[in-house]
Design a protein around this motif. Structure first.
Motif, PDB file in Angstrom:
ATOM      1  N   MET A   1       4.704  -9.838   1.288  1.00  0.00           N
ATOM      2  CA  MET A   1       3.644  -8.869   1.377  1.00  0.00           C
ATOM      3  C   MET A   1       3.854  -7.985   2.605  1.00  0.00           C
ATOM      4  O   MET A   1       4.274  -8.448   3.653  1.00  0.00           O
ATOM      5  N   ALA A   4       2.393  -8.821   6.207  1.00  0.00           N
ATOM      6  CA  ALA A   4       3.107  -9.788   7.039  1.00  0.00           C
ATOM      7  C   ALA A   4       4.191  -9.097   7.866  1.00  0.00           C
ATOM      8  O   ALA A   4       4.455  -9.481   8.994  1.00  0.00           O
ATOM      9  N   THR A  36      -1.441 -17.265  -0.517  1.00  0.00           N
ATOM     10  CA  THR A  36      -0.195 -16.509  -0.371  1.00  0.00           C
ATOM     11  C   THR A  36       0.011 -16.074   1.071  1.00  0.00           C
ATOM     12  O   THR A  36       1.104 -16.222   1.626  1.00  0.00           O
ATOM     13  N   LEU A  37      -1.026 -15.537   1.696  1.00  0.00           N
ATOM     14  CA  LEU A  37      -0.917 -15.077   3.087  1.00  0.00           C
ATOM     15  C   LEU A  37      -0.587 -16.233   4.029  1.00  0.00           C
ATOM     16  O   LEU A  37       0.243 -16.090   4.927  1.00  0.00           O
ATOM     17  N   GLU A  38      -1.223 -17.377   3.822  1.00  0.00           N
ATOM     18  CA  GLU A  38      -0.953 -18.533   4.675  1.00  0.00           C
ATOM     19  C   GLU A  38       0.477 -19.039   4.484  1.00  0.00           C
ATOM     20  O   GLU A  38       1.093 -19.513   5.429  1.00  0.00           O
ATOM     21  N   LEU A  42       0.514 -16.316   8.028  1.00  0.00           N
ATOM     22  CA  LEU A  42      -0.641 -15.577   8.514  1.00  0.00           C
ATOM     23  C   LEU A  42      -1.897 -16.431   8.404  1.00  0.00           C
ATOM     24  O   LEU A  42      -1.928 -17.399   7.650  1.00  0.00           O
ATOM     25  N   ALA A  44      -5.928 -16.274   7.356  1.00  0.00           N
ATOM     26  CA  ALA A  44      -6.803 -15.407   6.569  1.00  0.00           C
ATOM     27  C   ALA A  44      -8.127 -16.102   6.319  1.00  0.00           C
ATOM     28  O   ALA A  44      -8.177 -17.321   6.127  1.00  0.00           O
ATOM     29  N   ILE A  64      -7.229 -10.797   8.109  1.00  0.00           N
ATOM     30  CA  ILE A  64      -5.882 -11.369   8.187  1.00  0.00           C
ATOM     31  C   ILE A  64      -5.395 -11.233   9.614  1.00  0.00           C
ATOM     32  O   ILE A  64      -5.469 -10.148  10.196  1.00  0.00           O
ATOM     33  N   LYS A  66      -2.126 -12.253  12.402  1.00  0.00           N
ATOM     34  CA  LYS A  66      -0.769 -12.767  12.610  1.00  0.00           C
ATOM     35  C   LYS A  66      -0.768 -13.505  13.944  1.00  0.00           C
ATOM     36  O   LYS A  66      -0.996 -12.901  14.993  1.00  0.00           O
TER      37      LYS A  66
END
Length: 70
Positions: A1, A4, A36-38, A42, A44, A64, A66
């Motif tokens: 993504m 990220a 997905t983000l984790e 990242l 979220a 989100i 970082k």
């Protein structure tokens, strides 16, 4: 993504409502996005926020972050 890649360590992005989605469908979509983000390293979470309106509706956004490498 892309988020990220473009977020700097310690940076934060906030995404507004998923238009056209409500209730359980929106929650499920965000939960899948959070997973997905984790997986990309990242952090979220979903948080409520307020907008000044005549008839305010409950609103939420996806935050989100970082993390800064240790």
């Amino acid at each position: 993504m892309e988020v990220a890649r473009v977020l700097k360590p310690g940076g934060e992005a906030r995404l507004g409502e998923i238009l056209g989605m409500k209730g359980e469908a929106k929650l499920k979509a965000w939960q899948e996005l959070i997973v997905t983000l984790e997986s990309l390293g990242l952090e979220a979470r979903i948080e409520p926020f307020k907008i000044r309106e005549t008839n305010p509706q409950p609103r939420s956004r996806l935050v989100i972050k970082k993390p800064i490498p240790q």
